[in-house]
Design a protein around this motif. Structure first.
Motif, PDB file in Angstrom:
ATOM      1  N   UNK A  36      62.893  39.391 -66.010  1.00 56.42           N
ATOM      2  CA  UNK A  36      62.823  40.850 -66.089  1.00 56.42           C
ATOM      3  C   UNK A  36      63.827  41.515 -65.163  1.00 56.42           C
ATOM      4  N   UNK A  37      63.971  40.988 -63.941  1.00 53.03           N
ATOM      5  CA  UNK A  37      64.946  41.568 -63.024  1.00 53.03           C
ATOM      6  C   UNK A  37      66.369  41.360 -63.532  1.00 53.03           C
ATOM      7  N   UNK A  38      66.635  40.174 -64.061  1.00 52.19           N
ATOM      8  CA  UNK A  38      67.977  39.896 -64.582  1.00 52.19           C
ATOM      9  C   UNK A  38      68.307  40.815 -65.747  1.00 52.19           C
ATOM     10  N   UNK A 153      70.440  58.474 -79.779  1.00 55.25           N
ATOM     11  CA  UNK A 153      70.629  58.171 -81.195  1.00 55.25           C
ATOM     12  C   UNK A 153      70.718  56.666 -81.452  1.00 55.25           C
ATOM     13  N   UNK A 154      71.219  55.929 -80.472  1.00 55.67           N
ATOM     14  CA  UNK A 154      71.409  54.478 -80.639  1.00 55.67           C
ATOM     15  C   UNK A 154      70.281  53.672 -80.016  1.00 55.67           C
ATOM     16  N   UNK A 155      69.154  54.323 -79.722  1.00 60.24           N
ATOM     17  CA  UNK A 155      68.102  53.653 -78.952  1.00 60.24           C
ATOM     18  C   UNK A 155      67.536  52.417 -79.643  1.00 60.24           C
ATOM     19  N   UNK A 156      67.462  52.425 -80.974  1.00 55.45           N
ATOM     20  CA  UNK A 156      66.935  51.255 -81.679  1.00 55.45           C
ATOM     21  C   UNK A 156      67.860  50.054 -81.491  1.00 55.45           C
ATOM     22  N   UNK A 157      69.159  50.300 -81.615  1.00 56.50           N
ATOM     23  CA  UNK A 157      70.112  49.224 -81.409  1.00 56.50           C
ATOM     24  C   UNK A 157      70.117  48.736 -79.975  1.00 56.50           C
ATOM     25  N   UNK A 158      69.995  49.663 -79.029  1.00 59.65           N
ATOM     26  CA  UNK A 158      69.959  49.276 -77.614  1.00 59.65           C
ATOM     27  C   UNK A 158      68.688  48.493 -77.313  1.00 59.65           C
ATOM     28  N   UNK A 159      67.574  48.892 -77.925  1.00 53.78           N
ATOM     29  CA  UNK A 159      66.330  48.131 -77.756  1.00 53.78           C
ATOM     30  C   UNK A 159      66.499  46.709 -78.278  1.00 53.78           C
ATOM     31  N   UNK A 160      67.168  46.575 -79.415  1.00 53.35           N
ATOM     32  CA  UNK A 160      67.457  45.245 -79.951  1.00 53.35           C
ATOM     33  C   UNK A 160      68.318  44.451 -78.995  1.00 53.35           C
ATOM     34  N   UNK A 161      69.289  45.111 -78.369  1.00 51.69           N
ATOM     35  CA  UNK A 161      70.164  44.447 -77.404  1.00 51.69           C
ATOM     36  C   UNK A 161      69.370  43.931 -76.206  1.00 51.69           C
ATOM     37  N   UNK A 162      68.466  44.757 -75.705  1.00 50.10           N
ATOM     38  CA  UNK A 162      67.647  44.350 -74.562  1.00 50.10           C
ATOM     39  C   UNK A 162      66.770  43.154 -74.931  1.00 50.10           C
ATOM     40  N   UNK A 163      66.211  43.188 -76.135  1.00 48.71           N
ATOM     41  CA  UNK A 163      65.394  42.066 -76.596  1.00 48.71           C
ATOM     42  C   UNK A 163      66.215  40.791 -76.698  1.00 48.71           C
ATOM     43  N   UNK A 164      67.432  40.913 -77.211  1.00 47.72           N
ATOM     44  CA  UNK A 164      68.294  39.743 -77.317  1.00 47.72           C
ATOM     45  C   UNK A 164      68.618  39.184 -75.935  1.00 47.72           C
ATOM     46  N   UNK A 165      68.892  40.085 -74.993  1.00 48.54           N
ATOM     47  CA  UNK A 165      69.175  39.635 -73.632  1.00 48.54           C
ATOM     48  C   UNK A 165      67.971  38.990 -72.982  1.00 48.54           C
ATOM     49  N   UNK A 166      66.795  39.584 -73.175  1.00 48.08           N
ATOM     50  CA  UNK A 166      65.584  39.002 -72.598  1.00 48.08           C
ATOM     51  C   UNK A 166      65.287  37.651 -73.236  1.00 48.08           C
ATOM     52  N   UNK A 167      65.465  37.562 -74.553  1.00 42.83           N
ATOM     53  CA  UNK A 167      65.216  36.290 -75.226  1.00 42.83           C
ATOM     54  C   UNK A 167      66.112  35.189 -74.703  1.00 42.83           C
ATOM     55  N   UNK A 168      67.394  35.525 -74.478  1.00 43.95           N
ATOM     56  CA  UNK A 168      68.299  34.504 -73.954  1.00 43.95           C
ATOM     57  C   UNK A 168      67.943  34.147 -72.519  1.00 43.95           C
ATOM     58  N   UNK A 218      54.849  31.154 -73.495  1.00 44.98           N
ATOM     59  CA  UNK A 218      56.204  31.692 -73.616  1.00 44.98           C
ATOM     60  C   UNK A 218      56.347  32.556 -74.868  1.00 44.98           C
ATOM     61  N   UNK A 219      55.799  32.083 -75.978  1.00 45.35           N
ATOM     62  CA  UNK A 219      55.866  32.848 -77.227  1.00 45.35           C
ATOM     63  C   UNK A 219      55.106  34.169 -77.094  1.00 45.35           C
ATOM     64  N   UNK A 220      53.929  34.138 -76.483  1.00 47.13           N
ATOM     65  CA  UNK A 220      53.136  35.361 -76.299  1.00 47.13           C
ATOM     66  C   UNK A 220      53.892  36.370 -75.436  1.00 47.13           C
ATOM     67  N   UNK A 221      54.521  35.896 -74.370  1.00 47.59           N
ATOM     68  CA  UNK A 221      55.288  36.794 -73.489  1.00 47.59           C
ATOM     69  C   UNK A 221      56.415  37.460 -74.258  1.00 47.59           C
ATOM     70  N   UNK A 222      57.156  36.680 -75.040  1.00 48.90           N
ATOM     71  CA  UNK A 222      58.274  37.228 -75.817  1.00 48.90           C
ATOM     72  C   UNK A 222      57.767  38.270 -76.807  1.00 48.90           C
ATOM     73  N   UNK A 223      56.645  37.985 -77.469  1.00 48.17           N
ATOM     74  CA  UNK A 223      56.083  38.935 -78.432  1.00 48.17           C
ATOM     75  C   UNK A 223      55.638  40.224 -77.744  1.00 48.17           C
ATOM     76  N   UNK A 224      55.019  40.108 -76.577  1.00 46.50           N
ATOM     77  CA  UNK A 224      54.565  41.296 -75.859  1.00 46.50           C
ATOM     78  C   UNK A 224      55.743  42.151 -75.405  1.00 46.50           C
ATOM     79  N   UNK A 225      56.764  41.505 -74.851  1.00 45.90           N
ATOM     80  CA  UNK A 225      57.952  42.248 -74.423  1.00 45.90           C
ATOM     81  C   UNK A 225      58.628  42.891 -75.628  1.00 45.90           C
TER      82      UNK A 225
END
Length: 239
Positions: A36-38, A153-168, A218-225
């Motif tokens: 989360x900090x990263x 306006x780009x918040x959905x795409x930015x949210x996707x970006x954050x999810x991708x970063x968190x997933x990695x 791990x899967x539950x955490x990813x789904x919650x985030x």
């Protein structure tokens, strides 16, 4: 390697294991703290960079975009080695004593998450219709105002970006293993052991039940985030 029927039958008994085991709770805490900090630090850096690269003409802009796209596929073990060199006794940051610490793991995950968040955010902000920015300018908006409108306006795409970063970040094994050392104290509390490195260790030692429980956590955490970030991208409205 196979999972025995007896192990499968015991899985229902392990549902409460993450809540009862100090070992598992400490692993979850370390994983969330580091990732989360990263990702938070990466988001703070990545979104402004995406705005600058997306809407500013400067020499080397195409090169900067290429570097961002290349970084999205950067090998994690190479990142781990680079960070380990920086924080080792012979490295420029050796005096800080960061070898095998959570801080080194955060730095490693920051490097891995930043290109992904920047690249996807760049695609999101550049897809915003130019008329939106022109309208903001015509209403007397400053550069900051226009940037905020674009981000909204780009918040959905930015949210996707954050999810991708968190997933990695949270699914990373190689780099955090190199810079963190996968250390657990004698008291059973994790120091630098994360969910992914613990899963690898437990599976290699034949403790498949524990590895499967950690995998489920791990899967539950990813789904919650995922759910939280998507809702934030939707204006914070939970339905």
């Amino acid at each position: 390697m196979t999972v025995t029927p007896a192990a499968l039958e015991s899985l229902p008994l392990l549902v409460a294991f993450p809540f009862e085991s100090v070992y598992v709770r400490s692993i979850i805490a370390v994983s969330l703290y580091v990732s989360l900090l990263a990702v938070l630090a990466s988001t703070v850096v990545s979104v402004p960079v995406a705005l600058v690269v997306g809407f500013t003409d400067f020499p080397g802009r195409r090169f900067a975009t290429s570097v961002i796209n290349t970084g999205m596929g950067f090998p994690s073990v190479v990142v781990g080695l680079a960070v380990l060199f920086l924080v080792s006794n012979q490295g420029p940051l050796g005096g800080l004593g960061l070898v095998f610490t959570k801080e080194a793991m955060i730095a490693s995950q920051f490097v891995l998450a930043t290109p992904a968040i920047t690249g996807i955010s760049l695609a999101a902000v550049t897809s915003v219709d130019r008329s939106v920015r022109d309208a903001a300018y015509s209403l007397g908006g400053t550069r900051l105002d226009v940037a905020l409108v674009t981000v909204k306006e780009a918040r959905y795409g930015i949210a996707t970006a954050v999810l991708a970063g968190f997933g990695r970040a949270i699914s990373e094994v190689g780099s955090v293993l190199i810079v963190g050392g996968n250390i657990a104290g004698a008291d059973g509390v994790s120091k630098t052991r994360t969910l992914t490195t613990a899963i690898q260790l437990e599976a290699r030692q034949g403790r498949y039940e524990t590895a499967m429980v950690l995998g489920a956590v791990l899967i539950v955490i990813v789904l919650l985030v995922n759910a939280v970030v998507v809702r934030l991208g939707d204006g914070g409205r939970f339905r």
